[in-house]
Design a protein around this motif. Sequence first.
Motif, PDB file in Angstrom:
ATOM      1  N   ASP A   1       0.799  -1.112   0.069  1.00  0.00           N
ATOM      2  CA  ASP A   1       0.022   0.160  -0.102  1.00  0.00           C
ATOM      3  C   ASP A   1       1.030   1.327   0.111  1.00  0.00           C
ATOM      4  OD1 ASP A   1      -2.506  -1.260  -0.035  1.00  0.00           O
ATOM      5  OD2 ASP A   1      -2.454  -1.332   2.179  1.00  0.00           O
ATOM      6  N   GLY A   2       1.929   1.185   0.674  1.00  0.00           N
ATOM      7  CA  GLY A   2       3.204   2.330   0.678  1.00  0.00           C
ATOM      8  C   GLY A   2       3.491   2.595  -0.722  1.00  0.00           C
TER       9      GLY A   2
ATOM     10  N   SER B   1       9.809   4.867  -6.898  1.00  0.00           N
ATOM     11  CA  SER B   1       9.063   4.569  -5.964  1.00  0.00           C
ATOM     12  C   SER B   1       9.748   3.141  -5.298  1.00  0.00           C
ATOM     13  CB  SER B   1       7.513   4.289  -6.185  1.00  0.00           C
ATOM     14  OG  SER B   1       7.038   5.472  -6.463  1.00  0.00           O
ATOM     15  N   GLY B   2      10.873   2.847  -6.286  1.00  0.00           N
ATOM     16  CA  GLY B   2      11.835   1.772  -5.705  1.00  0.00           C
ATOM     17  C   GLY B   2      11.400   0.407  -6.301  1.00  0.00           C
ATOM     18  N   LEU B   3      10.718   0.481  -7.345  1.00  0.00           N
ATOM     19  CA  LEU B   3      10.557  -0.658  -8.131  1.00  0.00           C
ATOM     20  C   LEU B   3      11.458  -0.756  -9.426  1.00  0.00           C
ATOM     21  CD1 LEU B   3       6.495  -0.501  -8.353  1.00  0.00           C
ATOM     22  CD2 LEU B   3       7.780  -2.175  -7.126  1.00  0.00           C
ATOM     23  N   ALA B   4      12.065  -2.012  -9.513  1.00  0.00           N
ATOM     24  CA  ALA B   4      12.825  -2.170 -10.537  1.00  0.00           C
ATOM     25  C   ALA B   4      11.965  -2.415 -11.838  1.00  0.00           C
ATOM     26  CB  ALA B   4      13.814  -3.430 -10.301  1.00  0.00           C
ATOM     27  N   GLU B   5      12.756  -2.431 -13.052  1.00  0.00           N
ATOM     28  CA  GLU B   5      11.995  -2.549 -14.332  1.00  0.00           C
ATOM     29  C   GLU B   5      11.238  -3.992 -14.363  1.00  0.00           C
ATOM     30  OE1 GLU B   5      12.893  -2.565 -18.995  1.00  0.00           O
ATOM     31  OE2 GLU B   5      13.883  -1.142 -17.658  1.00  0.00           O
ATOM     32  N   ASP B   6      11.908  -4.939 -13.865  1.00  0.00           N
ATOM     33  CA  ASP B   6      11.440  -6.147 -13.618  1.00  0.00           C
ATOM     34  C   ASP B   6      10.265  -6.543 -12.803  1.00  0.00           C
ATOM     35  OD1 ASP B   6      13.291  -6.979 -15.842  1.00  0.00           O
ATOM     36  OD2 ASP B   6      14.719  -7.831 -14.227  1.00  0.00           O
TER      37      ASP B   6
ATOM     38  N   ARG C   1       2.167   1.941  -3.474  1.00  0.00           N
ATOM     39  CA  ARG C   1       1.021   2.382  -4.416  1.00  0.00           C
ATOM     40  C   ARG C   1       0.885   3.794  -4.125  1.00  0.00           C
ATOM     41  NH1 ARG C   1      -5.059  -0.130  -5.605  1.00  0.00           N
ATOM     42  NH2 ARG C   1      -5.743   2.178  -6.589  1.00  0.00           N
ATOM     43  N   SER C   2       0.724   4.181  -2.650  1.00  0.00           N
ATOM     44  CA  SER C   2       0.466   5.553  -2.365  1.00  0.00           C
ATOM     45  C   SER C   2       1.635   6.484  -3.075  1.00  0.00           C
ATOM     46  CB  SER C   2       0.587   5.890  -0.840  1.00  0.00           C
ATOM     47  OG  SER C   2      -0.689   5.075  -0.282  1.00  0.00           O
ATOM     48  N   ASP C   3       2.727   6.226  -2.951  1.00  0.00           N
ATOM     49  CA  ASP C   3       4.223   6.635  -3.395  1.00  0.00           C
ATOM     50  C   ASP C   3       3.850   6.944  -4.921  1.00  0.00           C
ATOM     51  OD1 ASP C   3       6.407   8.216  -2.945  1.00  0.00           O
ATOM     52  OD2 ASP C   3       7.462   6.336  -3.903  1.00  0.00           O
ATOM     53  N   ILE C   4       3.350   5.987  -5.748  1.00  0.00           N
ATOM     54  CA  ILE C   4       3.307   5.938  -7.048  1.00  0.00           C
ATOM     55  C   ILE C   4       2.376   6.970  -7.519  1.00  0.00           C
ATOM     56  CG2 ILE C   4       2.752   4.787  -9.088  1.00  0.00           C
ATOM     57  CD1 ILE C   4       3.932   2.245  -7.771  1.00  0.00           C
TER      58      ILE C   4
END
Length: 109
Positions: free
Chosen positions: A18-19, A84-89, A21-24
């Motif tokens: 959820d964190g 937001s800390g998500l890698a491309e993969d 998602r909120s950041d995105i």
Amino acid sequence: MTTYVITVPGTFVHGMSDGARSDIERRLRPQDPKNTDLGENEELSLLTVEEDGRFAARVEVEAADRSSAEHEAVRLVSGALRDSGLAEDDAMLGAAVVTGIDTGIDREL
């Protein structure tokens, strides 16, 4: 320049918190399509996430043409995911699609 509402679909491969998602959503908020007549009338959500990880980000983009608008939308969404800390993969993006065009011309009869 024309205002486009672009939908960028994708899949969160490993789920998301959820964190995250909120950041995105916070990062995409300046491009929220609710600022357009189309977004307001259609009640478009900035980010929709399904239980299976599929998502759709809808953003407002100013561009000279459809192709430029789609490219800019993918750049904005991928940047928000990365920041937001998500890698491309972790979040695979699909092809961007024009959801609407707001020319700014009122057509009252």
